[in-house]
Write a protein that holds these residues in place. Structure first.
Motif, PDB file in Angstrom:
ATOM      1  N   ALA A  56       4.667  12.657  18.593  1.00 50.62           N
ATOM      2  CA  ALA A  56       4.709  12.959  20.021  1.00 50.62           C
ATOM      3  C   ALA A  56       5.056  14.436  20.241  1.00 50.62           C
ATOM      4  N   ARG A  57       5.888  14.985  19.371  1.00 55.78           N
ATOM      5  CA  ARG A  57       6.302  16.387  19.541  1.00 55.78           C
ATOM      6  C   ARG A  57       5.260  17.379  19.057  1.00 55.78           C
ATOM      7  N   TYR A  58       4.634  17.059  17.921  1.00 57.92           N
ATOM      8  CA  TYR A  58       3.702  18.028  17.323  1.00 57.92           C
ATOM      9  C   TYR A  58       2.248  17.765  17.729  1.00 57.92           C
ATOM     10  N   ARG A  59       1.995  16.587  18.290  1.00 58.91           N
ATOM     11  CA  ARG A  59       0.685  16.260  18.842  1.00 58.91           C
ATOM     12  C   ARG A  59      -0.484  16.570  17.909  1.00 58.91           C
ATOM     13  N   ARG A  60      -0.550  15.914  16.810  1.00 58.47           N
ATOM     14  CA  ARG A  60      -1.712  16.060  15.944  1.00 58.47           C
ATOM     15  C   ARG A  60      -2.500  14.747  15.988  1.00 58.47           C
ATOM     16  N   THR A  61      -3.738  14.848  15.545  1.00 60.20           N
ATOM     17  CA  THR A  61      -4.556  13.651  15.415  1.00 60.20           C
ATOM     18  C   THR A  61      -4.263  13.071  14.027  1.00 60.20           C
ATOM     19  N   VAL A  62      -4.017  11.768  13.973  1.00 55.85           N
ATOM     20  CA  VAL A  62      -3.603  11.170  12.703  1.00 55.85           C
ATOM     21  C   VAL A  62      -4.537  10.018  12.311  1.00 55.85           C
ATOM     22  N   LEU A  63      -4.967  10.031  11.055  1.00 55.92           N
ATOM     23  CA  LEU A  63      -5.621   8.862  10.461  1.00 55.92           C
ATOM     24  C   LEU A  63      -4.663   8.346   9.397  1.00 55.92           C
ATOM     25  N   PHE A  64      -4.186   7.123   9.589  1.00 51.95           N
ATOM     26  CA  PHE A  64      -3.077   6.577   8.802  1.00 51.95           C
ATOM     27  C   PHE A  64      -3.536   5.310   8.094  1.00 51.95           C
ATOM     28  N   ILE A  65      -3.473   5.325   6.775  1.00 49.05           N
ATOM     29  CA  ILE A  65      -3.879   4.145   6.006  1.00 49.05           C
ATOM     30  C   ILE A  65      -2.652   3.311   5.671  1.00 49.05           C
ATOM     31  N   THR A  66      -2.766   2.009   5.852  1.00 49.36           N
ATOM     32  CA  THR A  66      -1.646   1.129   5.510  1.00 49.36           C
ATOM     33  C   THR A  66      -2.155  -0.265   5.167  1.00 49.36           C
ATOM     34  N   HIS A  67      -1.345  -1.003   4.395  1.00 51.67           N
ATOM     35  CA  HIS A  67      -1.617  -2.413   4.142  1.00 51.67           C
ATOM     36  C   HIS A  67      -0.917  -3.281   5.176  1.00 51.67           C
ATOM     37  N   ASP A  68       0.020  -2.663   5.878  1.00 50.61           N
ATOM     38  CA  ASP A  68       0.979  -3.421   6.677  1.00 50.61           C
ATOM     39  C   ASP A  68       0.515  -3.497   8.137  1.00 50.61           C
ATOM     40  N   ILE A  69       0.154  -4.701   8.555  1.00 49.16           N
ATOM     41  CA  ILE A  69      -0.423  -4.870   9.886  1.00 49.16           C
ATOM     42  C   ILE A  69       0.588  -4.563  11.006  1.00 49.16           C
ATOM     43  N   ASP A  70       1.864  -4.926  10.779  1.00 51.08           N
ATOM     44  CA  ASP A  70       2.898  -4.611  11.788  1.00 51.08           C
ATOM     45  C   ASP A  70       3.021  -3.098  11.957  1.00 51.08           C
ATOM     46  N   GLU A  71       3.001  -2.409  10.823  1.00 50.40           N
ATOM     47  CA  GLU A  71       3.106  -0.947  10.856  1.00 50.40           C
ATOM     48  C   GLU A  71       1.920  -0.355  11.631  1.00 50.40           C
ATOM     49  N   ALA A  72       0.720  -0.881  11.364  1.00 50.62           N
ATOM     50  CA  ALA A  72      -0.484  -0.360  12.013  1.00 50.62           C
ATOM     51  C   ALA A  72      -0.415  -0.541  13.533  1.00 50.62           C
ATOM     52  N   ILE A  73       0.013  -1.749  13.974  1.00 56.70           N
ATOM     53  CA  ILE A  73       0.062  -2.022  15.416  1.00 56.70           C
ATOM     54  C   ILE A  73       1.168  -1.187  16.069  1.00 56.70           C
ATOM     55  N   PHE A  74       2.312  -1.097  15.384  1.00 59.30           N
ATOM     56  CA  PHE A  74       3.450  -0.369  15.932  1.00 59.30           C
ATOM     57  C   PHE A  74       3.103   1.113  16.142  1.00 59.30           C
ATOM     58  N   LEU A  75       2.354   1.684  15.176  1.00 51.13           N
ATOM     59  CA  LEU A  75       2.092   3.121  15.232  1.00 51.13           C
ATOM     60  C   LEU A  75       0.845   3.478  16.027  1.00 51.13           C
ATOM     61  N   GLY A  76      -0.184   2.647  15.942  1.00 54.24           N
ATOM     62  CA  GLY A  76      -1.514   3.124  16.305  1.00 54.24           C
ATOM     63  C   GLY A  76      -1.901   3.048  17.776  1.00 54.24           C
ATOM     64  N   ASP A  77      -2.821   3.943  18.154  1.00 50.24           N
ATOM     65  CA  ASP A  77      -3.571   3.787  19.412  1.00 50.24           C
ATOM     66  C   ASP A  77      -4.729   2.831  19.169  1.00 50.24           C
ATOM     67  N   ARG A  78      -5.184   2.834  17.906  1.00 60.05           N
ATOM     68  CA  ARG A  78      -6.248   1.908  17.497  1.00 60.05           C
ATOM     69  C   ARG A  78      -5.944   1.425  16.093  1.00 60.05           C
ATOM     70  N   VAL A  79      -6.329   0.196  15.823  1.00 56.13           N
ATOM     71  CA  VAL A  79      -6.264  -0.314  14.450  1.00 56.13           C
ATOM     72  C   VAL A  79      -7.688  -0.663  14.034  1.00 56.13           C
ATOM     73  N   VAL A  80      -8.128  -0.016  12.962  1.00 52.54           N
ATOM     74  CA  VAL A  80      -9.479  -0.240  12.454  1.00 52.54           C
ATOM     75  C   VAL A  80      -9.355  -1.071  11.182  1.00 52.54           C
ATOM     76  N   VAL A  81     -10.037  -2.213  11.160  1.00 52.65           N
ATOM     77  CA  VAL A  81      -9.969  -3.102   9.991  1.00 52.65           C
ATOM     78  C   VAL A  81     -11.228  -2.923   9.155  1.00 52.65           C
ATOM     79  N   MET A  82     -11.023  -2.711   7.847  1.00 54.70           N
ATOM     80  CA  MET A  82     -12.174  -2.610   6.945  1.00 54.70           C
ATOM     81  C   MET A  82     -12.423  -3.947   6.256  1.00 54.70           C
TER      82      MET A  82
END
Ligand code: ATP
Ligand code: MG
Length: 297
Positions: free
Chosen positions: A215-241
């Motif tokens: 929120a402070r540095y305002r960068r665009t982030v692509l974040f890979i994770t196995h953890d669905i809770d982490e993905a929902i908690f962090l993301g504006d979008r969750v993309v499932v492969m």
């Protein structure tokens, strides 16, 4: 100085599983920061050839926090390496930044990334590990160190500038590696399972901390994770492969309000999103398990 914390319009307004990746551009609309068009990656030749990534189409807008989840071996790190410029994509597709196609090699230096393995050097202290990328880029050491020292408190490392990696906790090591990616003033940051090796409590703290930094540095982030809770908690979008060959199975806009605190994971909205996404992920994980074990187990 961190850039302003002004929030930009990030998530597309459509709800639930969306076609955000494929929506046609409206005339005059700013192109997405990153666009992957029909991206493929095959390793090897002949019968032993492995198709890691197939026909991936994805758009990421400036300021968005996009989480990518999928079963082990589905091609997440391969995709990450292509976007990071570490691995050429097959000829079928293209990677566009700000609407312009990027040639092989041109992507290196356009994004900053933190690979799946912790790459801190044992013989460099916190500051010297953090400035490694700037040094490689040619920034004079004194200037690079000054920038790192300014950022140190935001990364919870004040007072630890002269410590070596073996003198740090797992969470601190990850923050040094993250600081290295944030020190690069790139539009986009790629993070490949940055918290994968941390215990649950440290991981939860690091997630909240990362949202604050983002929120402070305002960068665009692509974040890979196995953890669905982490993905929902962090993301504006969750993309499932899908399971390998990895392609996009679904792309869900997370319409949970920000700022998000720890309690949000027990809200009915969170649980409903998780239920939907788990169905998609579990189906793919099962396919992946059967194809790599022959169904044994
Ligand atoms: N350099 C390479 N040469 C050959 N095959 C590769 C190479 N890199 C990756 N692969 C294969 O591509 C597939 C995807 O691997 P990748 O590392 O992208 O998966 P992943 O989704 O990141 O998995 P994980 O969640 O376990 O990190 C795997 O089958 C892997 O064996
Ligand atoms: Mg990986």
């Amino acid at each position: 100085m961190p850039p302003s914390s002004t929030s930009t319009a990030m998530a597309p307004s459509s709800s639930s599983v969306s076609s955000a990746a494929t929506a046609p551009a409206v005339a005059g609309e700013k192109p997405p920061l990153l666009e992957l068009v029909n991206l493929w990656k095959r390793f090897g030749d002949g019968p032993a050839q492995v198709t890691a990534v197939s026909n991936v189409n994805l758009k990421i807008r400036e300021g968005e926090f996009v989480c990518l989840v999928g079963p082990s071996g589905c091609g997440k790190s391969t995709l990450f390496n292509m976007v990071g410029g570490l691995l050429p994509a097959d000829d079928d597709g293209s990677i566009l930044m700000h609407g312009r196609p990027m040639a092989d090699g041109a992507l290196l230096g356009k994004v900053s990334f933190m690979p799946q393995r912790d790459l801190l050097f044992a013989w460099r202290n916190v500051v010297d590990n953090a400035i490694l990328g700037l040094e490689v880029e040619g920034t004079p050491k004194a200037a690079a160190r000054a920038r790192a020292l300014e950022m140190l408190p935001d990364f919870g490392l004040k007072g630890f500038e002269k410590h070596y990696p073996h003198q740090l906790s797992g969470g601190m090591r990850q923050r040094v590696a993250l600081m290295r990616t944030f020190l690069f003033e790139r539009d986009m940051i790629l993070l490949d399972e940055p918290f994968g090796a941390l215990d649950a409590l440290t991981r939860a703290m690091m997630q909240r901390w990362l949202l604050d930094i983002w929120a402070r540095y305002r960068r665009t982030v692509l974040f890979i994770t196995h953890d669905i809770d982490e993905a929902i908690f962090l993301g504006d979008r969750v993309v499932v492969m899908t399971s390998r060959p990895g392609t996009i199975k679904c792309d869900e806009v997370i319409e949970l309000p920000r700022p998000r605190d720890a309690g949000i994971v027990t809200s009915p909205e969170f649980i409903e999103i998780k239920r939907r996404l788990l169905g998609a992920i579990e189906e793919e994980a099962r396919k992946s398990f059967v194809s790599t074990t022959g169904g044994a187990g």
